[in-house]
Design a protein around this motif. Structure first.
Motif, mmCIF file in Angstrom:
data_model
loop_
_atom_site.group_PDB
_atom_site.id
_atom_site.type_symbol
_atom_site.label_atom_id
_atom_site.label_comp_id
_atom_site.label_asym_id
_atom_site.label_seq_id
_atom_site.Cartn_x
_atom_site.Cartn_y
_atom_site.Cartn_z
ATOM 1 N N ASP A 15 17.444 35.598 46.874
ATOM 2 C CA ASP A 15 17.276 35.339 45.446
ATOM 3 C C ASP A 15 17.004 33.860 45.196
ATOM 4 N N GLN A 16 17.714 33.003 45.906
ATOM 5 C CA GLN A 16 17.519 31.561 45.757
ATOM 6 C C GLN A 16 16.105 31.170 46.193
ATOM 7 N N ILE A 17 15.634 31.739 47.268
ATOM 8 C CA ILE A 17 14.282 31.444 47.750
ATOM 9 C C ILE A 17 13.244 31.922 46.736
ATOM 10 N N GLU A 18 13.465 33.074 46.127
ATOM 11 C CA GLU A 18 12.534 33.574 45.117
ATOM 12 C C GLU A 18 12.486 32.652 43.902
ATOM 13 N N VAL A 19 13.636 32.143 43.497
ATOM 14 C CA VAL A 19 13.681 31.186 42.380
ATOM 15 C C VAL A 19 12.893 29.935 42.748
ATOM 16 N N LEU A 20 13.068 29.461 43.972
ATOM 17 C CA LEU A 20 12.330 28.276 44.426
ATOM 18 C C LEU A 20 10.828 28.545 44.448
ATOM 19 N N ARG A 21 10.440 29.744 44.833
ATOM 20 C CA ARG A 21 9.009 30.090 44.853
ATOM 21 C C ARG A 21 8.412 30.085 43.441
ATOM 22 N N VAL A 22 9.184 30.581 42.480
ATOM 23 C CA VAL A 22 8.710 30.580 41.088
ATOM 24 C C VAL A 22 8.581 29.141 40.588
ATOM 25 N N LYS A 23 9.588 28.318 40.857
ATOM 26 C CA LYS A 23 9.519 26.905 40.464
ATOM 27 C C LYS A 23 8.325 26.221 41.118
ATOM 28 N N LEU A 24 8.079 26.555 42.371
ATOM 29 C CA LEU A 24 6.958 25.973 43.104
ATOM 30 C C LEU A 24 5.633 26.343 42.445
ATOM 31 N N GLU A 25 5.487 27.580 42.044
ATOM 32 C CA GLU A 25 4.247 28.006 41.401
ATOM 33 C C GLU A 25 4.060 27.317 40.053
ATOM 34 N N VAL A 26 5.142 27.122 39.316
ATOM 35 C CA VAL A 26 5.061 26.414 38.039
ATOM 36 C C VAL A 26 4.607 24.976 38.268
ATOM 37 N N LEU A 27 5.180 24.322 39.264
ATOM 38 C CA LEU A 27 4.785 22.945 39.568
ATOM 39 C C LEU A 27 3.329 22.871 40.019
ATOM 40 N N ARG A 28 2.903 23.831 40.803
ATOM 41 C CA ARG A 28 1.503 23.841 41.247
ATOM 42 C C ARG A 28 0.555 24.006 40.059
ATOM 43 N N GLN A 29 0.935 24.845 39.091
ATOM 44 C CA GLN A 29 0.109 25.023 37.905
ATOM 45 C C GLN A 29 0.056 23.737 37.084
ATOM 46 N N GLU A 30 1.189 23.070 36.942
ATOM 47 C CA GLU A 30 1.209 21.787 36.227
ATOM 48 C C GLU A 30 0.315 20.777 36.940
ATOM 49 N N HIS A 31 0.345 20.779 38.257
ATOM 50 C CA HIS A 31 -0.483 19.869 39.058
ATOM 51 C C HIS A 31 -1.965 20.147 38.815
ATOM 52 N N ARG A 32 -2.341 21.429 38.781
ATOM 53 C CA ARG A 32 -3.736 21.793 38.514
ATOM 54 C C ARG A 32 -4.146 21.385 37.100
ATOM 55 N N ASP A 33 -3.234 21.583 36.146
ATOM 56 C CA ASP A 33 -3.523 21.207 34.758
ATOM 57 C C ASP A 33 -3.746 19.703 34.636
ATOM 58 N N LEU A 34 -2.905 18.928 35.309
ATOM 59 C CA LEU A 34 -3.079 17.481 35.285
ATOM 60 C C LEU A 34 -4.402 17.082 35.935
ATOM 61 N N ASP A 35 -4.760 17.756 36.999
ATOM 62 C CA ASP A 35 -6.029 17.472 37.673
ATOM 63 C C ASP A 35 -7.200 17.716 36.717
ATOM 64 N N THR A 36 -7.127 18.793 35.961
ATOM 65 C CA THR A 36 -8.163 19.106 34.974
ATOM 66 C C THR A 36 -8.220 18.027 33.890
ATOM 67 N N ALA A 37 -7.050 17.623 33.397
ATOM 68 C CA ALA A 37 -6.999 16.597 32.352
ATOM 69 C C ALA A 37 -7.540 15.264 32.862
ATOM 70 N N ILE A 38 -7.196 14.908 34.078
ATOM 71 C CA ILE A 38 -7.678 13.657 34.665
ATOM 72 C C ILE A 38 -9.191 13.710 34.831
ATOM 73 N N GLY A 39 -9.692 14.841 35.278
ATOM 74 C CA GLY A 39 -11.138 14.999 35.418
ATOM 75 C C GLY A 39 -11.857 14.851 34.094
ATOM 76 N N ALA A 40 -11.293 15.423 33.043
ATOM 77 C CA ALA A 40 -11.903 15.314 31.715
ATOM 78 C C ALA A 40 -11.897 13.871 31.224
ATOM 79 N N LEU A 41 -10.809 13.161 31.498
ATOM 80 C CA LEU A 41 -10.748 11.760 31.087
ATOM 81 C C LEU A 41 -11.743 10.900 31.854
ATOM 82 N N HIS A 42 -11.951 11.223 33.128
ATOM 83 C CA HIS A 42 -12.922 10.478 33.933
ATOM 84 C C HIS A 42 -14.339 10.621 33.369
#
Length: 72
Positions: free
Chosen positions: A8-35
Motif C-alpha cells: 500500500d505504501q509503495i502504491e501511494v508513492l507511485r501515485v505521488k510519483l505520477e503527480v510529480l511527473r505530470q507537474e514536471h511536464r506541465d512546467l516544461d510546457t510552460a517554460i517552452g511557451a515562455l521561450h
C-alpha cells in the motif's frame, strides 16, 4: 510492517510519483511557451526552471524509494 502495508505504501508513492511527473511536464510546457515569447519575463522563466529542477530531484528521490539500488 507486513507485506500488505508495504505494498500500500509503495502504491501511494507511485501515485505521488505520477503527480510529480505530470507537474514536471506541465512546467516544461510552460517554460517552452515562455521561450517562444520574445517579451517573456526572464525572472519568471528562471523561477519556473528552478522549480522544475526541484521537482526532478523529488522525482528521483521517490524513484529511489520505490526501486532502491541493490548492490550485488
Amino acid at each position: 510492517m507486513n507485506n500488505s502495508a508495504k505494498m500500500d505504501q509503495i502504491e501511494v508513492l507511485r501515485v505521488k510519483l505520477e503527480v510529480l511527473r505530470q507537474e514536471h511536464r506541465d512546467l516544461d510546457t510552460a517554460i517552452g511557451a515562455l521561450h517562444e515569447n520574445p517579451t517573456a519575463d526572464m525572472l519568471t522563466l528562471k523561477r519556473l526552471k528552478r522549480q522544475k529542477l526541484m521537482l526532478k530531484d523529488r522525482i528521483v528521490a521517490l524513484e529511489d524509494r520505490i526501486l532502491p539500488d541493490i548492490i550485488a
